[in-house]
Design a protein around this motif. Sequence first.
Motif, PDB file in Angstrom:
ATOM      1  N   TYR A 153       0.804  -1.153   0.083  1.00 34.86           N
ATOM      2  CA  TYR A 153       0.145   0.023   0.153  1.00 34.86           C
ATOM      3  C   TYR A 153       0.862   1.353  -0.042  1.00 34.86           C
ATOM      4  CZ  TYR A 153      -3.709   3.190   1.064  1.00 34.86           C
ATOM      5  OH  TYR A 153      -4.738   4.220   0.940  1.00 34.86           O
ATOM      6  N   LEU A 154       2.109   1.220   0.717  1.00 37.37           N
ATOM      7  CA  LEU A 154       2.798   2.284   0.721  1.00 37.37           C
ATOM      8  C   LEU A 154       3.452   2.714  -0.558  1.00 37.37           C
ATOM      9  CD1 LEU A 154       5.124   1.754   3.807  1.00 37.37           C
ATOM     10  CD2 LEU A 154       3.395   3.523   3.580  1.00 37.37           C
ATOM     11  N   ASN A 155       3.797   1.683  -1.594  1.00 36.10           N
ATOM     12  CA  ASN A 155       4.042   1.748  -2.940  1.00 36.10           C
ATOM     13  C   ASN A 155       2.932   2.243  -3.664  1.00 36.10           C
ATOM     14  OD1 ASN A 155       6.934   0.071  -4.019  1.00 36.10           O
ATOM     15  ND2 ASN A 155       5.995  -0.594  -2.199  1.00 36.10           N
ATOM     16  N   LEU A 193       7.945   8.019   5.264  1.00 33.96           N
ATOM     17  CA  LEU A 193       8.535   8.368   6.720  1.00 33.96           C
ATOM     18  C   LEU A 193       8.029   9.816   7.193  1.00 33.96           C
ATOM     19  CD1 LEU A 193      12.007   6.900   6.399  1.00 33.96           C
ATOM     20  CD2 LEU A 193       9.837   6.057   7.641  1.00 33.96           C
ATOM     21  N   ARG A 194       7.858  10.725   6.097  1.00 36.38           N
ATOM     22  CA  ARG A 194       7.749  12.170   6.451  1.00 36.38           C
ATOM     23  C   ARG A 194       5.779  12.234   6.468  1.00 36.38           C
ATOM     24  NH1 ARG A 194      11.128  12.976   2.347  1.00 36.38           N
ATOM     25  NH2 ARG A 194       9.485  13.768   0.902  1.00 36.38           N
ATOM     26  N   LYS A 195       5.170  10.863   6.489  1.00 34.71           N
ATOM     27  CA  LYS A 195       3.649  10.976   6.367  1.00 34.71           C
ATOM     28  C   LYS A 195       3.197  10.079   7.381  1.00 34.71           C
ATOM     29  CE  LYS A 195       3.640  12.108   1.688  1.00 34.71           C
ATOM     30  NZ  LYS A 195       3.046  11.774   0.198  1.00 34.71           N
ATOM     31  N   PRO A 196       3.347  10.232   8.648  1.00 37.87           N
ATOM     32  CA  PRO A 196       2.960   9.152   9.839  1.00 37.87           C
ATOM     33  C   PRO A 196       1.377   8.777   9.765  1.00 37.87           C
ATOM     34  CG  PRO A 196       3.357  11.690  10.945  1.00 37.87           C
ATOM     35  CD  PRO A 196       3.744  11.684   9.458  1.00 37.87           C
ATOM     36  N   GLY A 226       9.042   7.047  -4.932  1.00 33.80           N
ATOM     37  CA  GLY A 226       8.727   7.355  -3.663  1.00 33.80           C
ATOM     38  C   GLY A 226       9.122   6.642  -2.453  1.00 33.80           C
ATOM     39  N   TYR A 227       8.821   5.141  -2.690  1.00 33.60           N
ATOM     40  CA  TYR A 227       8.922   4.115  -1.782  1.00 33.60           C
ATOM     41  C   TYR A 227      10.387   3.951  -1.476  1.00 33.60           C
ATOM     42  CZ  TYR A 227       8.937  -0.399   0.885  1.00 33.60           C
ATOM     43  OH  TYR A 227       9.156  -1.367   1.690  1.00 33.60           O
ATOM     44  N   ARG A 228      11.182   4.058  -2.720  1.00 33.99           N
ATOM     45  CA  ARG A 228      12.592   3.818  -2.621  1.00 33.99           C
ATOM     46  C   ARG A 228      13.035   5.043  -1.831  1.00 33.99           C
ATOM     47  NH1 ARG A 228      12.040   1.770  -7.768  1.00 33.99           N
ATOM     48  NH2 ARG A 228      12.468   3.841  -8.510  1.00 33.99           N
ATOM     49  N   ARG A 229      12.682   6.117  -1.802  1.00 36.70           N
ATOM     50  CA  ARG A 229      13.155   7.164  -1.221  1.00 36.70           C
ATOM     51  C   ARG A 229      12.591   7.534   0.121  1.00 36.70           C
ATOM     52  NH1 ARG A 229      11.755   9.484  -6.191  1.00 36.70           N
ATOM     53  NH2 ARG A 229       9.781  10.598  -5.384  1.00 36.70           N
TER      54      ARG A 229
END
Length: 210
Positions: free
Chosen positions: A153-155, A169-172, A162-165
């Motif tokens: 889902y993150l991907n 982590l900036r979006k709790p 974006g997932y690789r970068r």
Amino acid sequence: MKIKTRPPVILPLVLSLSVVLGGCATAPPRQPDNLCEIFYEKPDWYDAAADARERWGTPIHVPMAMMYQESSFKEDALPPRDYLLGFIPWGRVSSAYGYSQAKTLTWEDYMRETDNEGADRDEFEDAIDFMAWFVKKTYEINGVSKWDAYAQYLNYHEGWGGYRRKTYLRKPWLVKVSRIVKQRSLTYAAQLNRCEEDLQHGWLWRLFFG
């Protein structure tokens, strides 16, 4: 003497019935928290999900949990409106649309790669195939297991780059939502495990032996 005749009612009745049946066919499932009940209510959805699993090797419960989060199974779901100066409606925040909330460019990539130029984002069969394709691509590109609904889902939300970068982590809030998707996928998996044999028999078998 003129004989009064009643106006024909067959056509209006047929049209009314078509509208009712059409609405029922595209309405979201009544029990979206239970994957078995979703597929009992919409057996053609199970057939489409099973076909996508066979085609892409993606477990049914993962894209279904992602779809629940994205659109609540609404065929014409749209992202929130964007506003100019904070109060003037100015289009949508993205081009996402339909069951999968796929963005236009990603959907076009899918149609091109799968030679499925007639695919529509508001058709469940196409949307579930798209999501299963995306899960497989995520596995190939970023090495994420097709059973890992959290990272999948993150991907899906951030894109493969974006997932690789690790933009998430900036979006709790997104990390929290991804955990919800993971939990729902596990619930769906357990439910499907209990009813899939029944679903595979089809509606005619269930009518007489269910």
